[in-house]
Design an enzyme around this catalytic site. Structure first.
Site, PDB file in Angstrom:
ATOM      1  N   ASP A  93       1.240  -0.862  -0.125  1.00 36.68           N
ATOM      2  CA  ASP A  93      -0.375  -0.008   0.089  1.00 36.68           C
ATOM      3  C   ASP A  93       0.534   1.125   0.278  1.00 36.68           C
ATOM      4  O   ASP A  93       2.104   1.167   0.411  1.00 36.68           O
ATOM      5  CB  ASP A  93      -0.634  -0.321   1.240  1.00 36.68           C
ATOM      6  CG  ASP A  93      -0.308   0.252   2.592  1.00 36.68           C
ATOM      7  OD1 ASP A  93       1.013   0.168   2.413  1.00 36.68           O
ATOM      8  OD2 ASP A  93      -0.893  -0.180   3.703  1.00 36.68           O
ATOM      9  N   ASP A 266      -7.835  -7.393   1.838  1.00 35.81           N
ATOM     10  CA  ASP A 266      -6.927  -7.859   2.857  1.00 35.81           C
ATOM     11  C   ASP A 266      -7.331  -7.193   4.188  1.00 35.81           C
ATOM     12  O   ASP A 266      -8.800  -6.113   3.948  1.00 35.81           O
ATOM     13  CB  ASP A 266      -5.271  -6.993   2.552  1.00 35.81           C
ATOM     14  CG  ASP A 266      -5.721  -5.819   2.884  1.00 35.81           C
ATOM     15  OD1 ASP A 266      -4.676  -4.809   3.224  1.00 35.81           O
ATOM     16  OD2 ASP A 266      -6.684  -4.998   2.036  1.00 35.81           O
ATOM     17  N   CYS A 304     -12.880 -28.690  10.023  1.00 38.28           N
ATOM     18  CA  CYS A 304     -11.181 -27.814   9.609  1.00 38.28           C
ATOM     19  C   CYS A 304     -10.607 -28.103   9.104  1.00 38.28           C
ATOM     20  O   CYS A 304      -9.620 -29.543  10.543  1.00 38.28           O
ATOM     21  CB  CYS A 304     -11.361 -26.428  10.181  1.00 38.28           C
ATOM     22  SG  CYS A 304     -10.002 -25.105   9.828  1.00 38.28           S
ATOM     23  N   CYS A 306      -6.963 -27.733   8.841  1.00 38.40           N
ATOM     24  CA  CYS A 306      -5.639 -26.504   8.892  1.00 38.40           C
ATOM     25  C   CYS A 306      -5.243 -27.290  10.331  1.00 38.40           C
ATOM     26  O   CYS A 306      -5.577 -28.049  10.605  1.00 38.40           O
ATOM     27  CB  CYS A 306      -6.035 -25.362   9.761  1.00 38.40           C
ATOM     28  SG  CYS A 306      -6.421 -24.952  11.213  1.00 38.40           S
ATOM     29  N   CYS A 309      -6.528 -27.051  13.299  1.00 42.83           N
ATOM     30  CA  CYS A 309      -7.556 -28.345  14.357  1.00 42.83           C
ATOM     31  C   CYS A 309      -7.084 -29.341  13.462  1.00 42.83           C
ATOM     32  O   CYS A 309      -8.003 -30.254  14.336  1.00 42.83           O
ATOM     33  CB  CYS A 309      -8.613 -27.519  12.939  1.00 42.83           C
ATOM     34  SG  CYS A 309      -9.132 -26.175  13.576  1.00 42.83           S
ATOM     35  N   HIS A 335      -5.061 -20.592  12.355  1.00 40.90           N
ATOM     36  CA  HIS A 335      -6.529 -20.847  11.534  1.00 40.90           C
ATOM     37  C   HIS A 335      -6.762 -19.861  11.229  1.00 40.90           C
ATOM     38  O   HIS A 335      -7.641 -20.129   9.812  1.00 40.90           O
ATOM     39  CB  HIS A 335      -6.601 -21.897  13.079  1.00 40.90           C
ATOM     40  CG  HIS A 335      -8.362 -21.716  13.084  1.00 40.90           C
ATOM     41  ND1 HIS A 335      -9.156 -22.788  12.433  1.00 40.90           N
ATOM     42  CD2 HIS A 335      -9.671 -20.624  13.120  1.00 40.90           C
ATOM     43  CE1 HIS A 335     -10.066 -22.731  12.287  1.00 40.90           C
ATOM     44  NE2 HIS A 335     -10.281 -21.504  12.885  1.00 40.90           N
TER      45      HIS A 335
END
Length: 369
Positions: A93, A266, A304, A306, A309, A335
């Protein structure tokens, strides 16, 4: 152009789009969420972990890197990709939002913004030309034009003057931008005034940027107002360019942003709330510090996939927070980022398979704010 957008599918019932964003560091699938690596690092996460969870592009902050370590050092390292060992996409940015959030520590003129560093109080100055040069030194794939972020609320006269200045600054950024390996996005401003949004979009589209960001939203206004302004603004932007809604990263706003034709998002939200003990799920927020999870041997979210998890229980993660262990931040940050990246993948699949409206309805049926 260095950055190009390829539209693959558009939902016939909403504005939702699935596409491909072509950059010097790869082709990336949209709609997408971009994790924020403010100071050339996504807090508590390694680049390897980001790649493992499916991150495509990450965002770094020009303002912070301008102050520390300085663009010269990053350039000496070979640019941000080498500096932080990330071979995916990077967007920087312009520093505008951070500068304008400094309040009394900054002074805006037509030339640029004089401000004092939040680190040591030293006097600094950013202009469209300086912000553009700094981003070229950082070497991101996508640079942002230097703009003035209008706060909420703002009266019409202020928003009118500010929007006009953003256009003039965008023209200066275009003239200053010379990198053959970096694209630049313009930022549509206008506050909460539709006529100013229309004017800003028209003026920026005429400059033929590589893509277009919608700035000045998610700055404290009610969600319904944000959606209304978004619904007005996105149709004003070219269909063959990427559209990026800045600073948005909660599931409800993501699904509604996608429904209105946004391709890129974002936000620091997933890692920031992780440090406070909040996990994101399809059913809403889980405050893992709460006593109700002390003997809960299930994962943060059932189903989940991930790393967190698959390996750790709510009870264990709660213990880590109570013991003030850094691993707590890492596990919940992992996560939360995985959740959002996967959420975007699910939306993309729904668009491609002509079932986005059903996906959106199903989300709202189960989500609790």
């Amino acid at each position: 152009m260095v950055i190009t957008y390829e539209l693959q599918k558009e939902c016939p019932h909403t504005g939702a789009r699935a596409g491909l964003l072509h950059t010097p560091h790869g082709t990336f699938k949209t709609p997408m969420f971009m994790p924020v690596g403010t100071q050339a690092t996504v807090k508590t996460m390694s680049p390897e972990e980001l790649k493992e969870m499916g991150a495509q592009i990450i965002l770094s902050n020009t303002y912070h890197l301008f102050l520390r370590p300085g663009p010269e050092l990053v350039e000496e390292a070979g640019g941000l990709h080498r500096f932080m060992n990330w071979d995916g996409g990077i967007l920087t940015d312009s520093g505008g939002f951070q500068v304008f959030s400094l309040g009394d520590l900054r002074k805006i003129t037509e030339e640029g913004v004089a401000f004092r560093s939040h680190i040591d109080g030293s006097k600094k100055f950013l202009s469209p030309e300086i912000a553009t040069k700094v981003q070229e030194q950082l070497g991101a794939d996508i640079a942002m034009a230097f703009d003035e972020c209008i706060p909420y609320p703002a009266d019409y006269a202020y928003a009118d003057r500010s929007t006009a200045r953003t256009t003039r600054w965008a023209e200066r950024c275009c003239k200053a931008h010379t990198s053959p390996t970096q694209g630049m996005f313009g930022i549509v401003q206008g506050g909460m005034y539709k006529d100013l949004r229309t004017r800003s979009a028209k003026e920026l589209v005429a400059m033929d940027f590589d893509g277009y960001s919608i700035g000045g939203l998610s700055v404290g206004e009610p969600h319904d107002l944000m959606y209304d302004i978004l619904e007005h603004t996105t149709p004003l932007l070219p269909t063959n360019k990427a559209r990026y809604l800045m600073g948005v990263g909660t599931p409800d706003c993501l699904v509604e942003g996608v429904a209105r034709g946004v391709d890129m998002f974002d936000c620091v939200f997933p890692t920031r709330v992780a440090r406070n003990g909040m996990a994101m799920t399809h059913n809403g927020r889980v405050v893992i510090k709460n006593a109700t999870y002390a003997h809960d041997w299930g994962p943060l979210e059932d189903g989940c996939e991930c790393y967190t998890c698959r390996n750790y229980s709510r009870a264990y993660i709660r213990h880590l927070y109570k013991a003030e262990e850094i691993l707590a931040f890492r596990l919940v940050s992992y996560h939360n980022l995985y959740f959002l990246l996967n959420f975007m993948r699910q939306m993309r699949a729904a668009i491609l398979e002509d079932r986005f409206p059903a996906f959106r309805d199903e989300f709202w049926a189960g989500y609790k704010k």
